[in-house]
Design a protein around this motif. Structure first.
Motif, PDB file in Angstrom:
ATOM      1  N   GLU A 275      -3.532  -2.876  -3.264  1.00 25.73           N
ATOM      2  CA  GLU A 275      -3.333  -2.009  -4.411  1.00 25.73           C
ATOM      3  C   GLU A 275      -4.123  -2.476  -5.647  1.00 25.73           C
ATOM      4  O   GLU A 275      -4.402  -3.667  -5.818  1.00 25.73           O
TER       5      GLU A 275
ATOM      6  N   LEU B  10       3.463  -5.902  -5.436  1.00 22.82           N
ATOM      7  CA  LEU B  10       2.455  -5.212  -4.636  1.00 22.82           C
ATOM      8  C   LEU B  10       1.782  -6.242  -3.743  1.00 22.82           C
ATOM      9  O   LEU B  10       1.071  -7.130  -4.232  1.00 22.82           O
TER      10      LEU B  10
ATOM     11  N   ASN C  85       0.819  -1.223   0.000  1.00 24.43           N
ATOM     12  CA  ASN C  85       0.000   0.000   0.000  1.00 24.43           C
ATOM     13  C   ASN C  85       0.853   1.274   0.000  1.00 24.43           C
ATOM     14  O   ASN C  85       0.503   2.267   0.643  1.00 24.43           O
TER      15      ASN C  85
ATOM     16  N   TYR D 279      -0.319   1.722 -10.752  1.00 24.78           N
ATOM     17  CA  TYR D 279       1.138   1.697 -10.620  1.00 24.78           C
ATOM     18  C   TYR D 279       1.841   1.483 -11.959  1.00 24.78           C
ATOM     19  O   TYR D 279       3.052   1.315 -12.002  1.00 24.78           O
TER      20      TYR D 279
END
Length: 212
Positions: A84, A80, A60, A89
């Protein structure tokens, strides 16, 4: 079979894993007993051959902060391990590994909707999001790697059970941390045995058909 040794914190461990044939090394930047600072990771990564994945593990974290760390230390992949949405990203510009905690068959329903380069199947979190040393029921994901070519497997793997896990799930890569440790520190012998057994699994007997 490709192997990732996660929770790297020393040059000695990193180079030993590389010598034994690992394909990837993981550096935990999230809160964890294996957490590493950026400068420490950079010092290690500078000693690692170019072809080895250098994976940064985050939970996170803000995408701008991940990008800053990735560029400063030389990461090649982003993992991740929190809540997320991988699409948020993509601007980092590196391949993304998204961890999914497997509690029940329902958890597998969300895999198709995840836009990530790799999906890491892991056991449910305890105090930390990963590296807790417990496995999940592999029958829930039996042979999923045959239908999906981007599945990685983690959670309670060790030198003794890795061959059986590979035979059951058929992932493209296996990921280990606590399973190659002794008293909370990386064990060089266990790292060697894990990599050897993962890459040379041999003939496995299906547990479900034993003693029937």
């Amino acid at each position: 079979m490709k192997v990732k040794i996660c929770g790297i914190r020393t040059v000695e461990t990193a180079l030993h894993a590389v010598q034994c044939g690992t394909d990837a090394l993981g550096f935990v930047f999230a809160r964890s007993k294996r957490q590493i600072m950026a400068q420490e990771a950079k010092n290690i990564i500078e000693t690692i051959p170019e072809h080895i994945w250098k994976v940064g593990v985050f939970v996170n974290e803000d995408s701008a902060e991940i990008k800053r760390i990735a560029e400063s230390v030389g990461l090649t992949h982003i993992q991740l391990h929190g809540d997320e949405v991988p699409a948020d990203y993509q601007s980092i510009g590196l391949p993304i590994i998204k961890a999914v905690s497997v509690h029940s068959p329902k958890d597998l329903e969300k895999i198709d909707a995840i836009e990530a380069d790799y999906i890491l199947l892991d056991s449910p979190p305890t105090e930390y999001r990963g590296g807790n040393g417990s496995s999940f029921e592999w029958n829930l994901v039996k042979a999923i790697g045959k239908s999906k070519k981007n599945i990685m497997l983690a959670g309670g793997l060790d030198p003794e059970n890795i061959s059986k896990a590979i035979a059951k799930v058929n992932p493209c890569m296996v990921d280990v941390s606590s399973g190659v440790e002794t008293n909370g520190e990386k064990d060089l012998t266990k790292i060697k045995d894990f990599i050897t057994n993962a890459k040379n699994p041999g003939e496995e007997e299906d547990y479900d058909n034993k003693n029937l």
